[in-house]
Structure formats: structure tokens, C-alpha cells
Design a protein around this motif. Sequence first.
Motif, PDB file in Angstrom:
ATOM      1  N   GLN A 114      22.329  11.894 -17.890  1.00 28.24           N
ATOM      2  CA  GLN A 114      22.570  12.416 -16.547  1.00 28.24           C
ATOM      3  C   GLN A 114      22.962  11.306 -15.577  1.00 28.24           C
ATOM      4  N   SER A 115      22.594  10.074 -15.904  1.00 28.72           N
ATOM      5  CA  SER A 115      22.959   8.938 -15.058  1.00 28.72           C
ATOM      6  C   SER A 115      23.126   7.722 -15.955  1.00 28.72           C
ATOM      7  N   GLY A 116      23.892   6.779 -15.514  1.00 27.54           N
ATOM      8  CA  GLY A 116      24.085   5.569 -16.295  1.00 27.54           C
ATOM      9  C   GLY A 116      25.149   5.747 -17.356  1.00 27.54           C
TER      10      GLY A 116
ATOM     11  N   ASN B  94      22.830   5.667 -24.220  1.00 31.52           N
ATOM     12  CA  ASN B  94      21.735   5.247 -25.075  1.00 31.52           C
ATOM     13  C   ASN B  94      20.372   5.465 -24.428  1.00 31.52           C
ATOM     14  N   HIS B  95      20.237   6.564 -23.727  1.00 31.54           N
ATOM     15  CA  HIS B  95      18.951   6.982 -23.182  1.00 31.54           C
ATOM     16  C   HIS B  95      19.020   8.481 -22.902  1.00 31.54           C
ATOM     17  N   CYS B  96      17.847   9.098 -22.839  1.00 28.15           N
ATOM     18  CA  CYS B  96      17.771  10.529 -22.530  1.00 28.15           C
ATOM     19  C   CYS B  96      17.238  10.714 -21.119  1.00 28.15           C
ATOM     20  N   ASP B  97      17.919  11.572 -20.393  1.00 23.83           N
ATOM     21  CA  ASP B  97      17.461  11.976 -19.068  1.00 23.83           C
ATOM     22  C   ASP B  97      17.153  13.468 -19.114  1.00 23.83           C
ATOM     23  N   TYR B  98      16.189  13.875 -18.324  1.00 29.78           N
ATOM     24  CA  TYR B  98      15.805  15.279 -18.228  1.00 29.78           C
ATOM     25  C   TYR B  98      16.009  15.713 -16.786  1.00 29.78           C
ATOM     26  N   LEU B  99      16.742  16.791 -16.588  1.00 27.65           N
ATOM     27  CA  LEU B  99      17.023  17.302 -15.256  1.00 27.65           C
ATOM     28  C   LEU B  99      16.631  18.771 -15.213  1.00 27.65           C
ATOM     29  N   VAL B 100      15.788  19.122 -14.235  1.00 29.39           N
ATOM     30  CA  VAL B 100      15.361  20.506 -14.052  1.00 29.39           C
ATOM     31  C   VAL B 100      15.815  20.938 -12.666  1.00 29.39           C
ATOM     32  N   ARG B 101      16.466  22.091 -12.621  1.00 28.30           N
ATOM     33  CA  ARG B 101      17.073  22.582 -11.379  1.00 28.30           C
ATOM     34  C   ARG B 101      16.543  23.985 -11.084  1.00 28.30           C
TER      35      ARG B 101
ATOM     36  N   PHE C 283      14.342  15.016 -11.553  1.00 27.40           N
ATOM     37  CA  PHE C 283      14.983  14.132 -12.529  1.00 27.40           C
ATOM     38  C   PHE C 283      13.931  13.235 -13.153  1.00 27.40           C
ATOM     39  N   ASP C 284      13.935  13.145 -14.481  1.00 27.72           N
ATOM     40  CA  ASP C 284      13.018  12.259 -15.194  1.00 27.72           C
ATOM     41  C   ASP C 284      13.818  11.484 -16.232  1.00 27.72           C
TER      42      ASP C 284
END
Length: 156
Positions: free
Chosen positions: A78-80, A83-90, A143-144
Motif C-alpha cells: 500500500q506504500s513504499g 517486499n513488505h505487507c501492508d494492511y489497509l481497512v476502510r 493502515f498497519d
Amino acid sequence: MVLTEAAPEALPKQRSRWPFYVCLTLLVCVVANVLVFKVPEWRNDEKLARLVERVSMFPLPPDTEPADLSVQGTVGIQSGNGNHCDYLVRRSLLTKLPDAEIARYYESAAIEGLEGRPLSGTVYVNPSGSWRDGFKGVIVEFFDGPHEPGFDMRCH
């Protein structure tokens, strides 16, 4: 002992085993794909489901109602740059509260993130005006990230 020569059509035919080995190889490839790539996706989806549940259970402020009964969640970058996981809840809401008050309410929220760190919400107000009876549309996002991606291909 007498040896006789048998006619070639009288000998039993040996079956070719290559179809069996091809099918076995395909089965092994499918199982390996599921174990290596799908299981990490399922684990991250489970983490997202728990985060969506915590956001859904968070009480709404006064004079606010859900615009949509479902809460949307996304796993991936979601950002960057990778090679990483982002979690977005809307979450989509309708409110009569002033912009600053609804923003303050969700910025002070302390919803538990995936690793126990508190998350605050970011509020986006619909600039197109009011809906019905003085309500206006807002979207609240939690966002996490970033988190370890493992082999989840959505996060690479």
C-alpha cells in the motif's frame, strides 16, 4: 527342456508408464504451489480478517451511521516500493459531525494492530456536499504496515 519361440502378438504388452509419471509430476507441482504460495496468502488474509473485525467492532461516534454495511480490507503493498505487507481497512460512514470533530474522534482511536501497536484512523471527508438530512459522507482508513511478507506474492 524344450524352448519354443512365441509369436510376438502372443506376448503380453507392457504398459507405458509415462502418463503416470506426468500426472504424478503435475500433482506434486500443484501441491508444492499451494504449500509455498497459497498458505502464506491465507495466513495474511486471516490477519486482515481479524483487523477488519476490530475496526467493525469499534463504536461509531454520535450522529454517525454506516454508509455501507461492509468494511473493506486489503493486503499488499500500500506504500513504499516492495517486499513488505501492508494492511489497509476502510470504512464508509455518514455523519452530521463537523469535519474536525470526526477527524479528532478517529485520530484518537486506539484499535489494536496486528502486532499489538495501537492504530489511529485517517478521515477523508466527501467534498461534494451533504447527502440527506444534513449527513455527509466520510471514509475512515486504518493502515498497519510494513510487515514481513513471507511468500505472499501480493507483497513483493
